[in-house]
Design a protein around this motif. Structure first.
Motif, PDB file in Angstrom:
ATOM      1  N   PRO A  79       0.947  -1.276  -0.260  1.00 45.53           N
ATOM      2  CA  PRO A  79       0.076  -0.080   0.060  1.00 45.53           C
ATOM      3  C   PRO A  79       0.727   1.665  -0.057  1.00 45.53           C
ATOM      4  CG  PRO A  79      -1.061  -1.499   1.548  1.00 45.53           C
ATOM      5  CD  PRO A  79       0.383  -2.315   0.840  1.00 45.53           C
ATOM      6  N   GLN A  80       2.044   1.258   0.341  1.00 44.72           N
ATOM      7  CA  GLN A  80       3.129   2.488   0.332  1.00 44.72           C
ATOM      8  C   GLN A  80       3.223   3.104  -1.083  1.00 44.72           C
ATOM      9  OE1 GLN A  80       6.527   1.777   3.051  1.00 44.72           O
ATOM     10  NE2 GLN A  80       5.801   0.675   4.346  1.00 44.72           N
ATOM     11  N   LEU A  81       3.032   1.803  -2.057  1.00 45.23           N
ATOM     12  CA  LEU A  81       3.177   2.650  -3.456  1.00 45.23           C
ATOM     13  C   LEU A  81       1.430   3.373  -3.603  1.00 45.23           C
ATOM     14  CD1 LEU A  81       3.661  -1.310  -5.285  1.00 45.23           C
ATOM     15  CD2 LEU A  81       5.496   0.674  -4.761  1.00 45.23           C
ATOM     16  N   SER A  90       9.432   7.829  -2.109  1.00 45.41           N
ATOM     17  CA  SER A  90      10.241   8.331  -3.352  1.00 45.41           C
ATOM     18  C   SER A  90      10.309   6.324  -3.232  1.00 45.41           C
ATOM     19  CB  SER A  90      11.522   8.464  -3.275  1.00 45.41           C
ATOM     20  OG  SER A  90      11.477   9.252  -3.448  1.00 45.41           O
ATOM     21  N   MET A  91      10.069   5.746  -3.699  1.00 44.69           N
ATOM     22  CA  MET A  91      10.415   4.167  -3.893  1.00 44.69           C
ATOM     23  C   MET A  91      11.827   3.804  -3.218  1.00 44.69           C
ATOM     24  SD  MET A  91       8.502   2.356  -5.246  1.00 44.69           S
ATOM     25  CE  MET A  91       9.102   0.867  -5.525  1.00 44.69           C
ATOM     26  N   VAL A  92      12.608   5.179  -3.049  1.00 43.03           N
ATOM     27  CA  VAL A  92      13.797   4.485  -2.307  1.00 43.03           C
ATOM     28  C   VAL A  92      14.129   5.805  -1.611  1.00 43.03           C
ATOM     29  CG1 VAL A  92      16.664   4.362  -2.371  1.00 43.03           C
ATOM     30  CG2 VAL A  92      14.872   2.475  -4.273  1.00 43.03           C
ATOM     31  N   GLY A  93      14.773   5.380  -0.642  1.00 41.18           N
ATOM     32  CA  GLY A  93      14.941   6.858   0.371  1.00 41.18           C
ATOM     33  C   GLY A  93      15.176   6.132   2.320  1.00 41.18           C
ATOM     34  N   LYS A 119      12.485  12.607   0.525  1.00 38.24           N
ATOM     35  CA  LYS A 119      11.864  12.364   0.989  1.00 38.24           C
ATOM     36  C   LYS A 119      12.171  10.690   1.455  1.00 38.24           C
ATOM     37  CE  LYS A 119       8.503  13.714  -2.531  1.00 38.24           C
ATOM     38  NZ  LYS A 119       7.920  13.161  -4.099  1.00 38.24           N
ATOM     39  N   PRO A 120      10.954  10.233   1.977  1.00 37.31           N
ATOM     40  CA  PRO A 120      11.536   8.717   2.796  1.00 37.31           C
ATOM     41  C   PRO A 120      10.897   7.709   1.405  1.00 37.31           C
ATOM     42  CG  PRO A 120       9.337   9.445   3.763  1.00 37.31           C
ATOM     43  CD  PRO A 120       9.861  10.421   2.491  1.00 37.31           C
ATOM     44  N   GLY A 121      11.561   6.581   1.925  1.00 34.47           N
ATOM     45  CA  GLY A 121      11.399   5.343   0.912  1.00 34.47           C
ATOM     46  C   GLY A 121      11.278   4.256   0.617  1.00 34.47           C
TER      47      GLY A 121
END
Length: 175
Positions: A79-81, A90-93, A119-121
């Motif tokens: 769900p984080q998508l 972001s996807m990565v962070g 941004k966190p990932g």
């Protein structure tokens, strides 16, 4: 492509224990701004009612049977998508932390707030290079990886993290 998997996961969570299929929790993102993180619920409802905020532990009794599977397979993160699509992640962070822990860690670890420059990932350099942590010392080690990521951020590094994450999920390594 992931909607059928997400639907099946949500139904499994809902049928396994009473409560909602999604778990929402306040997290700290870029520039220290809070947002609501989405995950599939892997613990019993109101798991922290008697303890307040605590880090998850190995063999945590608050985790449901389906919760254990979706954590191990990382399906709880899907769900984080939606947080990514909303521009909160972001996807990565660096992984986003809860405000309670950010305050505590920022008091004890110099430069901890620097991880909020990006941004966190959903996944990150610290996640693929350091095991799950539940102490201030673990947070310090992970911060070192987060600061390396922030300083050396590039498309190639992001692709490397994503590839390693996919490999970890497919080989069922880690938690």
């Amino acid at each position: 492509v992931l909607w059928p998997v997400m639907l099946a996961t949500g139904l499994a969570v809902r049928l396994n224990s009473p409560g909602p299929m999604l778990f929402t929790q306040e997290r700290v993102g870029r520039d220290g701004k809070s947002f609501i993180l989405l995950k599939f619920r892997s613990m019993f409802t109101d798991a922290e009612r008697s303890t307040g905020p605590v880090w998850a532990a190995k063999d945590d009794p608050r985790i449901t049977s389906v919760g254990q599977f979706i954590r191990t397979s990382r399906l709880d993160e899907l769900p984080q998508l939606l947080n990514v699509l909303a521009g909160q992640m972001s996807m990565v962070g660096p992984r986003p932390e809860r405000p309670h822990f950010v305050g505590e860690l920022a008091r004890e670890i110099p430069y901890f707030q620097q991880r909020h420059l990006v941004k966190p990932g959903v996944t990150g350099w610290a996640q693929i290079n350091y095991p799950y942590g539940s102490t201030v010392e673990d947070a310090l080690h992970k911060l070192q990886y987060d600061l390396f990521y922030i300083k050396n951020h590039s498309v190639l590094l992001d692709l490397s993290v994503l590839f390693s994450t996919i490999k970890t999920v497919l080989l069922r390594q880690g938690t």
